[in-house]
Structures are given as structure tokens and as C-alpha cells.
Design an enzyme around this catalytic site. Structure first.
Site: not given
Length: 451
Positions: A73, A79, A82, A162, A283, A312, A333, A381, A408
């Protein structure tokens, strides 16, 4: 502290931190260096000195790790989207296993040293996996550019190619910037809090259908813009306008209006089809979502007499995988649009045993229990902030026999496990690489009520 800002020092990198930075010690001072890898000898410059550690900028790698690779990249170093693209992909997966171990060691939930941590499930081709983008728009010398803010700043890094973004979504955002320029649409001005500030583009992998949200401080005339965009990209099925007049960094405002096209796009996971309206969460890596949800299914041992709560729940996508095999599924939710989608999706699939309600899990679950509903299993979640304290207390009070925690954020997961392991045993933790080249991972935790 023995180091000072702007001081240049040699450093041996001993390990990797949870955010992907290299960590070393200089005269007993802990130093964090983004871009450095475990085992490397480097030269760096101190950029900040805190009470217990220092931060530094990598200047030179004197002895490189055999696991270092050249990022493909062109904007990787500026950026900030990442963090570990310079680390060979197989070693990225090892790093994510270690991040889980670091989090557990920090918070020390009961029995953590005996937890089975299964190797992270990676991708065969870990590029162009993001089916959704949210780029900011700004003007550069009179030309409109789209991209992301450099980490820790309000300086926009223009991105027109990207490496982790789905190619169709990248092509569409590139066209959008051209059309915004062409039709002289107002670009966001931070001082005036006016103009188009963000563009969201999301593609459904199953159908190739695309939806777009234009986030603006006020109404903008988009008829010609929409006409030319949808002619160039017939995959675009929805264009919506979200009004955000806030001074805060929140991306979206409360009101979203569909300007053109259909209300939702069609997506599928685990052979179940469902609708996604523009503001609902889903997702961003469809390929790995199949893997992730498959692991959730494996983690719950349920049958035709069981009742499941899907906290969730979003558009209901996880719960639908169980609706055909259990007595009932109930989900909630806080995003009302997601619940509307979940209700429509359940009806479309003929799941009359699936019920969805808008609101907070910590408020709705006690109400259901008072009404006589008893869950045999619960799926959570949560967002990166983890479980709400009140929801944790609710789960520990009602104690469903089985639980699956989809996380996450390994730090908030480990924190929540401190409370959950008072009642539940952790059978295993299975991480799934939803975000290749970043320091983030997703984890599925199987918990069973202790007998």
C-alpha cells in the site's frame, strides 16, 4: 524518565504491543515504536514521554526481522487504517493469538492460564476484504479528495486505491469525488460546520448490490449527482442522506432519508438471506463473517426445546442460524432500523419463532423474564466498549446455561470475563481474523454455566 522528547536512541524490540507497535526498553524505560517488529534492532526518536513509558518514531531498522515484508500500500505509513501490514501474514495471525493472551494476563479472569486459545482463523487472500467504506471528503487545492484521517489527527490522507477495500466500493468512491467536483457540491467546512463530510459505501457480497449514504450538515441537491452515479454503476441500489449538524466527531446524525432507490440491499450468510438498510450494522468482511458465524453455531449445543437470546442482534443474522433448530429466538438492539430489518427478515424467512425488540439488552431481558421467558442460551456481540455493567449483572443474575461472547476488542473481553467467570467456565476462545493487516481481531468465546 531518562529519555527526552526528540532524543534519538538505539533500541532492541522485545515484543509486540496490542496495537501492533514494537516494544523495547531503554535504560529501564518502556518505549513503544509503531512500525517496529519483535527481534529487530532499530534507531528511533522519542516523540512523547509519559509517566511510565515513552513513545518513539522509527527512523531506521539496523537489523530487520525475517518476518518483515514490504507493504504493497502506497499510503500505509500515513493513513493509519492498517497497523501491521509490514508483518508477514502468517505471523499476523500469531500476533493476534498473543494479543488475546496479553489481555487475559492483564485482567486475570478466573482460570485464564488454562483457557484453550485456538489459533486464529485467517484468510487465503487477505486483501480487498472490506465490503464497506466510510471516507471523509475534503478539498485539496480546489480538488475534492476522499480518504481517512491520519491516526491521531484531523489531516486527511487521500486514498484512491486501498489495498484492503473491495474494489467496487473503491471505484465508486473515486467516481463520487469526481461528481462532487463536477457539480460543485459543498464540502464540509469544520469552522462553519457545513457541507458534505462523509460518504459511506457498502456492498452486499451475495448480490453485488450497493448502498450509499451521503452525510451532510444540511440538505444538498443531489439529483444530477445520483443520476450520473447510478448510470455509471448500476450496482448502486440505494442513495440516502444523513443529516449531521453536530460539532462532535460522531459520523452520523439521527435522521436518515432515502433519496433514491430501494430501502435495503440483499445479503446472505450461512445460506440465509436478509435485508440491510443503510444505517444498520453488519460485519464489514463478508467472507470471514461466514467463518465467524459458523464458529458461533459450533459453540452452542442447542435443540428443539431451547430458547435463545441474541443480544446486540443487529438485523438478526446470527439468530437466524438457530431459528430453524430451536424453540425460539429473541433479540434486541438499540438501533431501531436494525430491529425493523430483523423483523422483516424473520417474516420473509418464515421464522415465526423469532421475535425482535428495540432497546437496551439490560432493560429488555429482565422484562422478558418477568413475563415468563427463560433463555437456555445467550449470544452477546457487543461494540468495542464491551458489555454494559448493568447487562453483565443481568446475565449473572439470570444465568442462562450456555453463553457465546463474540468480541471485537480483546481488552474489554478479558475485563468482562473477570465477572463472567464467577459463574461460567470458559471452554475455549476461537479468534477469527476479520481485519487482516490491522491489530484488531474478533473472538468467539464458548462459556458454560458452572455446575
Amino acid at each position: 524518565m531518562v529519555v527526552k522528547v526528540k532524543q534519538k536512541i538505539p533500541l532492541k524490540i522485545k515484543r509486540m504491543g496490542i496495537n501492533g507497535e514494537g516494544i523495547g526498553f531503554y535504560q529501564k524505560t518502556l518505549v513503544f515504536v509503531p512500525g517496529a517488529l519483535k527481534g529487530e534492532d532499530i534507531f528511533c526518536q522519542i516523540t512523547a514521554v509519559k509517566r511510565n513509558f515513552a513513545e518513539a518514531k522509527l527512523l531506521m531498522v539496523n537489523k530487520a526481522s525475517k518476518n518483515r515484508v514490504k507493504p504493497a500500500c502506497s499510503v500505509y505509513e500515513t493513513c493509519g487504517g492498517c497497523q501491521i501490514m509490514h508483518l508477514a501474514y502468517p505471523k499476523q495471525l500469531d500476533f493476534k493469538d498473543d494479543v488475546i493472551r496479553q489481555a487475559l494476563k492483564k485482567f486475570k479472569p478466573t482460570g485464564y492460564e488454562q483457557f484453550e486459545i485456538r489459533p486464529t482463523l485467517g484468510m487465503k487472500k487477505p486483501d480487498h476484504y472490506r465490503a464497506k467504506l466510510q471516507f471523509q471528503l475534503r478539498s485539496f487545492g480546489g480538488t475534492v479528495k476522499a480518504g481517512l484521517f491520519s491516526q491521531g489527527s484531523h489531516r486527511l490522507v487521500p486514498i484512491d486505491n486501498c489495498l484492503v477495500q473491495d474494489q467496487l466500493t473503491q471505484d465508486i468512491i473515486n467516481k463520487i469525488t469526481q461528481l462532487v467536483d463536477k457539480y460543485k457540491l459543498p464540502i464540509y467546512n469544520e469552522r462553519k460546520i457545513a457541507g458534505i463530510r462523509t460518504i459511506m459505501v457498502r456492498k452486499a457480497q451475495a448480490s453485488d448490490q450497493v448502498q450509499i449514504i451521503v452525510v451532510s450538515s444540511k440538505e444538498v441537491r443531489l439529483a444530477r449527482f445520483i443520476g450520473e452515479l447510478t448510470k455509471a454503476f448500476p450496482q448502486v441500489k440505494t442513495v440516502a442522506l444523513n443529516s449531521n449538524c453536530s460539532k462532535s466527531s460522531e459520523i452520523y446524525g439521527d435522521e436518515t432519508e432515502i433519496l433514491w432507490g430501494q430501502e435495503a440491499i440483499h445479503e446472505e450468510v450461512l445460506d440465509y438471506g436478509f435485508a440491510l438498510s443503510p444505517r444498520t450494522f453488519y460485519q464489514l468482511n463478508p467472507q470471514q463473517t461466514e467463518v465467524l458465524y459458523g464458529e458461533v453455531v459450533k459453540a452452542l449445543d442447542v435443540g428443539s426445546k431451547d430458547h435463545i437470546i441474541d443480544a446486540y442482534c443487529g438485523v438478526g443474522s446470527i439468530g437466524f442460524a438457530f431459528a430453524g433448530k430451536v424453540k425460539s429466538v429473541r433479540g434486541m438492539d438499540i438501533i431501531s432500523e436494525a430491529i425493523e430489518d430483523a423483523q422483516k427478515n424473520a417474516k420473509a424467512m418464515g421464522f415465526d419463532n423469532a421475535y425482535y425488540e428495540a432497546g437496551k439488552a439490560e432493560d429488555i431481558i429482565p422484562k422478558w423474564y418477568k413475563q415468563g421467558y427463560r433463555a437456555d442460551a445467550i449470544i452477546v456481540d457487543p461494540p468495542r466498549t464491551g458489555l454494559d455493567d448493568k447487562l453483565l449483572k443481568t446475565i449473572l443474575h439470570y444465568q442462562p446455561k450456555q453463553m457465546v461472547y463474540v468480541s471485537c476488542n480483546t481488552s474489554t473481553l478479558a475485563r468482562d470475563l473477570v465477572q463472567l467467570t464467577k459463574v461460567y467456565d470458559v471452554h475455549y476462545i476461537q479468534s477469527v481474523d476479520m481485519f487482516p493487516h490491522t491489530a484488531r481481531t474478533e473472538a468467539v468465546v464458548k462459556l458454560q454455566k458452572r455446575v
